[in-house]
Scaffold this motif. Structure first.
Motif, PDB file in Angstrom:
ATOM      1  N   LEU A 207       0.840  -1.193   0.000  1.00 52.48           N
ATOM      2  CA  LEU A 207       0.000   0.000   0.000  1.00 52.48           C
ATOM      3  C   LEU A 207       0.876   1.244   0.000  1.00 52.48           C
ATOM      4  CD1 LEU A 207      -2.642  -1.001   2.730  1.00 52.48           C
ATOM      5  CD2 LEU A 207      -2.813  -1.299   0.247  1.00 52.48           C
ATOM      6  N   GLY A 209      -0.579   4.280   0.621  1.00 55.75           N
ATOM      7  CA  GLY A 209      -1.208   5.220   1.540  1.00 55.75           C
ATOM      8  C   GLY A 209      -2.673   4.888   1.703  1.00 55.75           C
ATOM      9  N   THR A 210      -3.444   5.873   2.160  1.00 51.83           N
ATOM     10  CA  THR A 210      -4.863   5.645   2.423  1.00 51.83           C
ATOM     11  C   THR A 210      -5.735   5.998   1.223  1.00 51.83           C
ATOM     12  OG1 THR A 210      -5.084   7.871   3.336  1.00 51.83           O
ATOM     13  CG2 THR A 210      -4.522   6.104   4.875  1.00 51.83           C
ATOM     14  N   CYS A 217      -0.719  10.094  -2.047  1.00 52.26           N
ATOM     15  CA  CYS A 217      -0.235   9.505  -0.792  1.00 52.26           C
ATOM     16  C   CYS A 217       1.164   9.984  -0.413  1.00 52.26           C
ATOM     17  CB  CYS A 217      -0.238   7.983  -0.904  1.00 52.26           C
ATOM     18  SG  CYS A 217      -1.872   7.274  -1.221  1.00 52.26           S
ATOM     19  N   LEU A 235       6.084   3.237   1.420  1.00 52.36           N
ATOM     20  CA  LEU A 235       5.279   2.096   1.005  1.00 52.36           C
ATOM     21  C   LEU A 235       5.242   1.080   2.142  1.00 52.36           C
ATOM     22  CD1 LEU A 235       6.687   1.671  -2.624  1.00 52.36           C
ATOM     23  CD2 LEU A 235       4.805   3.117  -1.835  1.00 52.36           C
ATOM     24  N   PHE A 236       4.049   0.589   2.424  1.00 50.61           N
ATOM     25  CA  PHE A 236       3.834  -0.343   3.533  1.00 50.61           C
ATOM     26  C   PHE A 236       3.390  -1.688   2.976  1.00 50.61           C
ATOM     27  CE2 PHE A 236       0.661  -2.017   6.703  1.00 50.61           C
ATOM     28  CZ  PHE A 236       1.582  -2.400   7.668  1.00 50.61           C
ATOM     29  N   GLN A 245      -3.840  -2.575   7.563  1.00 54.56           N
ATOM     30  CA  GLN A 245      -4.200  -1.408   6.781  1.00 54.56           C
ATOM     31  C   GLN A 245      -3.059  -0.407   6.879  1.00 54.56           C
ATOM     32  OE1 GLN A 245      -7.700  -0.651   9.006  1.00 54.56           O
ATOM     33  NE2 GLN A 245      -9.005  -2.007   7.805  1.00 54.56           N
ATOM     34  N   TYR A 246      -3.083   0.601   6.027  1.00 58.85           N
ATOM     35  CA  TYR A 246      -1.994   1.579   6.032  1.00 58.85           C
ATOM     36  C   TYR A 246      -1.975   2.321   7.368  1.00 58.85           C
ATOM     37  CZ  TYR A 246       1.434   4.833   4.128  1.00 58.85           C
ATOM     38  OH  TYR A 246       2.589   5.540   3.900  1.00 58.85           O
ATOM     39  N   TYR A 447      -6.958   2.606   9.224  1.00 61.68           N
ATOM     40  CA  TYR A 447      -7.265   2.851   7.813  1.00 61.68           C
ATOM     41  C   TYR A 447      -7.137   1.589   6.970  1.00 61.68           C
ATOM     42  CZ  TYR A 447      -6.580   7.756   9.054  1.00 61.68           C
ATOM     43  OH  TYR A 447      -6.661   8.980   9.625  1.00 61.68           O
ATOM     44  N   ARG A 448      -7.879   1.566   5.904  1.00 62.22           N
ATOM     45  CA  ARG A 448      -7.707   0.511   4.883  1.00 62.22           C
ATOM     46  C   ARG A 448      -7.242   1.126   3.597  1.00 62.22           C
ATOM     47  NH1 ARG A 448      -6.283  -4.630   4.037  1.00 62.22           N
ATOM     48  NH2 ARG A 448      -6.901  -5.255   1.959  1.00 62.22           N
TER      49      ARG A 448
END
Length: 448
Positions: A207, A209-210, A217, A235-236, A245-246, A447-448
């Motif tokens: 991910l 970001g959100t 993001c 980046l996660f 989730q982020y 967050y997702r």
């Protein structure tokens, strides 16, 4: 919370995670001077854990060059002989690459074997987290501008695949992949798409970001208390069997008022061109009638003085240009190349890089510190007309949020490169706090 740090540089990302109690079992970094900086910082954290920073400060005061680092560390080794072995396992001076095609590189299988040895040295059988970011010059807009057509074929666009192989082998719960926003546009977006797809192939969700649009993001270092206008992508990634989730990184950000150049570096010893010292410790000085900013107090914590604070010796022509640039800045304007008297111009190009001489405005947030500061200081001019010079390594490090007790090893050019390429430690610490929340499962993600 066991961590491996890849493409570590001088350790800005590591610094944030170590402050939050993560154990970095190994760093992989190709630059030998960055590795020496990492070693010195590991020594600092080790000695701090032993409540014995006096011996670190003794090293701080005795360092008088970059050619005798090991000799200067002997006092520390004699008291704590285990440190020497610790450094051998925790700092791997290796460059990723294919030995059959490139010189002075190490194959992925050998690096994985070395990382396994580092884990065994600490009696660990697995890792929770991998952090780091492949070199970003080929992704950055500035880097691509200088490289022109070579950027499209630059192998650094694909160094993430070595990162991916490390993730694939060690199977951490998550990873942090830091880079410049230019990664989104490299090869017309193909590089970023490849990164997402290839991590998906090995069972990881990535991910940016959100927001569904990665370009929305981009994170700003200034939102994390870093006195600098600096954009970054964080980046996660996480295993696809986990419902992560982020993270809300900004939740843990430092907050300071008046994030200006003056409040970042205004308390450091004043120098003119050519003054100061690369390695001698300079005493703090008090500016009469002025109190320290909260940021300055934080940067001075656990430090006995100022190191890496040597100003470049400039030609008279450059000093004339700097003086004019500062005068423009004091009136709220930016000096353009066309504003420079013809006798001080070095080329006739009046269309490109017109703002190549740039002052960090005293009462504005400093602009981005990049590795090019190692080449010259024209883009990083100090705002004080009485000093009339470019920034020192220590001032650049302050703007990057490195504390004053953080020693940068190597010749000054290498020090500047390390600082310019680094992740700001205050930003890294906020990221570490959010990740620790996940690993400890203390509260649910937001967050997702």
């Amino acid at each position: 919370m066991v961590v491996i740090d890849l493409f570590s540089g001088a350790g800005g990302l590591t610094e944030g995670f170590m402050r939050q109690g993560f154990e970095i079992v190994a760093h992989v970094e190709k630059d030998k001077w960055a590795c020496e900086t990492l070693k010195t910082r590991i020594i600092y954290h080790f000695l701090k854990s032993k409540n014995d920073l006096e011996i670190y400060f003794d090293y701080f005061k005795r360092v008088n060059g970059y050619r005798n680092i090991e000799e200067s560390r002997q006092t520390i080794y004699r008291k704590y002989p285990e440190i020497k072995e610790k450094l051998q396992y925790e700092v791997l001076n290796k460059a990723f690459g294919n030995p059959l095609e490139e010189k002075n590189v190490t194959g992925i299988d050998e690096i994985i074997e070395l990382l396994e040895d580092s884990l065994k040295y600490k009696n660990y059988s697995s890792t929770d987290l991998i952090i780091g970011g492949p070199p970003c010059q080929a992704y950055s807009l500035v880097g691509r501008g200088r490289m022109k057509d070579k950027a499209e074929t630059d192998k650094r666009n694909y160094l993430f695949r070595y990162y991916k192989e490390i993730v694939k082998h060690f199977k951490p719960r998550m990873f942090i992949f830091e880079n410049v926003p230019g990664i989104l546009n490299a090869k017309k977006g193909e590089v970023f798409k490849s990164i997402v797809d290839e991590f998906k192939e090995i069972g990881y969700i990535l991910l940016a970001g959100t927001n569904d649009d990665p370009k929305e993001c981009i994170l700003h270092a200034s939102d994390f208390g870093v006195h600098q206008s600096r954009k970054r992508m964080i980046l996660f990634g996480f295993r696809d069997d986990l419902n992560y989730q982020y993270p809300d990184f900004k939740k843990y950000a430092y907050s300071f008022e008046n994030m200006t150049t003056k409040n970042a570096i205004g308390d450091l010893p004043k120098l003119k061109s050519g003054q100061g010292s690369d390695f001698d410790t300079l005493n703090y000085v008090s500016n009469e009638g002025e109190s320290l900013s909260a940021f300055q107090r934080l940067m001075r914590a656990d430090s006995i003085g100022v190191i890496n604070h040597k100003s470049r010796s400039n030609q008279e022509r450059d000093l004339r240009i700097y003086k004019k640039a500062i005068e423009f800045a004091e009136s709220g304007k930016r000096l353009m190349y066309t504003d420079i008297p013809e006798e001080d111009r070095t080329h006739k190009n009046e269309k490109a890089f017109l703002d190549r001489f740039k002052v960090h405005m005293k009462n504005e947030i400093p602009h981005t510190i990049v590795a090019h500061i190692s080449k010259d200081g024209h883009y990083n001019i100090h705002p004080d007309i009485n000093q009339c010079r470019s920034l020192t390594v220590r001032e650049a490090a302050r703007i990057q949020s490195f504390p004053d007790n953080y020693i940068f090893e190597g010749p000054r050019t290498a020090q500047f490169t390390q600082v310019g390429n680094a992740v700001p430690p205050l930003m890294a610490e906020a990221i570490a706090k959010a990740i620790k929340e996940y690993l400890n499962k203390e509260i649910s993600p937001l967050y997702r």
